[in-house]
Design a protein around this motif. Structure first.
Motif, short mmCIF file in Angstrom:
data_model
loop_
_atom_site.label_atom_id
_atom_site.label_comp_id
_atom_site.label_asym_id
_atom_site.label_seq_id
_atom_site.Cartn_x
_atom_site.Cartn_y
_atom_site.Cartn_z
N MET A 1 0.86 -1.15 0.00
CA MET A 1 0.00 0.00 0.00
C MET A 1 0.90 1.21 0.00
O MET A 1 1.93 1.17 0.63
N PRO A 2 0.56 2.26 -0.62
CA PRO A 2 -0.50 2.41 -1.62
C PRO A 2 -0.08 1.91 -3.01
O PRO A 2 1.09 1.66 -3.26
N HIS A 3 -1.09 1.82 -3.86
CA HIS A 3 -0.88 1.42 -5.26
C HIS A 3 -1.35 2.57 -6.15
O HIS A 3 -2.43 3.11 -5.94
N LEU A 4 -0.53 2.90 -7.13
CA LEU A 4 -0.86 3.97 -8.07
C LEU A 4 -0.84 3.40 -9.48
O LEU A 4 0.16 2.86 -9.92
N PHE A 5 -1.98 3.50 -10.15
CA PHE A 5 -2.15 3.01 -11.51
C PHE A 5 -2.35 4.20 -12.44
O PHE A 5 -3.19 5.05 -12.16
N VAL A 6 -1.62 4.25 -13.54
CA VAL A 6 -1.81 5.28 -14.55
C VAL A 6 -2.07 4.56 -15.87
O VAL A 6 -1.33 3.66 -16.26
N ASN B 1 5.54 9.60 -8.01
CA ASN B 1 6.03 9.06 -6.74
C ASN B 1 6.53 10.16 -5.82
O ASN B 1 6.24 10.17 -4.63
N ALA B 2 7.27 11.11 -6.38
CA ALA B 2 7.79 12.21 -5.57
C ALA B 2 6.68 13.03 -4.94
O ALA B 2 6.74 13.36 -3.75
N CYS C 1 9.06 3.21 0.28
CA CYS C 1 9.12 1.96 -0.50
C CYS C 1 7.79 1.22 -0.50
O CYS C 1 7.65 0.21 -1.19
N ASP C 2 6.81 1.71 0.23
CA ASP C 2 5.47 1.10 0.18
C ASP C 2 4.67 1.52 -1.05
O ASP C 2 3.70 0.86 -1.42
N GLU D 1 -5.34 6.22 -10.79
CA GLU D 1 -6.09 5.74 -9.63
C GLU D 1 -5.09 5.43 -8.52
O GLU D 1 -4.17 4.65 -8.70
N LEU D 2 -5.29 6.08 -7.39
CA LEU D 2 -4.46 5.84 -6.22
C LEU D 2 -5.30 5.08 -5.20
O LEU D 2 -6.36 5.55 -4.78
N ARG D 3 -4.82 3.90 -4.85
CA ARG D 3 -5.52 3.07 -3.86
C ARG D 3 -4.76 3.14 -2.54
O ARG D 3 -3.56 2.85 -2.48
N LEU D 4 -5.49 3.51 -1.49
CA LEU D 4 -4.93 3.69 -0.15
C LEU D 4 -5.76 2.92 0.87
O LEU D 4 -6.97 2.76 0.69
N LEU D 5 -5.11 2.49 1.94
CA LEU D 5 -5.88 1.92 3.04
C LEU D 5 -6.79 2.98 3.63
O LEU D 5 -6.46 4.17 3.64
#
Length: 120
Positions: free
Chosen positions: A1-6, A25-26, A38-39, A66-70
């Motif tokens: 976590m998290p996951h970022l999809f473009v 990422n930055a 690094c997560d 899409e950013l997926r977060l807990l």
């Protein structure tokens, strides 16, 4: 976590995948919402089959992140992340002459109870 999809349409010639990932990422890490850099796991997908409305020609394209977060972020934190991501996309997305390019961002909560993460 998290996951970022473009995801972006393949008619956006020259879409700078590596610079976009680096900048995304930055900006997400700089938000303070990611405790361990690094997560953050990011990826870019070039979409070859798509339609925008009734037009499947080269005159329309899109970039969607899409950013997926807990769960647990405030609406304000999610909005900030969405705006940060959108700013990166606006800066880096090619703007071909005569093409309508749509940008969109979604921040999605992941179920904490169901999410598994492990390290090897």
């Amino acid at each position: 976590m998290p996951h970022l999809f473009v995801e972006y349409t393949d008619n956006l010639d020259g879409f700078p995948e590596v610079p976009v990932l680096t900048a995304l990422n930055a900006t997400v890490i700089a938000s303070g919402e990611v405790l361990d850099e690094c997560d953050l796991k990011s990826r870019v997908t070039r979409t070859t089959r798509f339609a925008v409305g009734n037009d499947a020609t080269a005159s329309r394209g899109f970039v969607h992140a899409e950013l997926r977060l807990l769960t647990g972020r405030t609406p304000e934190a999610k909005r900030d992340l969405s705006e940060r991501i959108a700013a990166v996309l606006r800066e880096h997305t090619p703007k071909p002459e005569g093409m309508l390019v749509q940008l969109s961002v979604d921040v999605v909560d992941m179920d904490r109870a169901a999410y598994f993460k492990g390290r090897l």
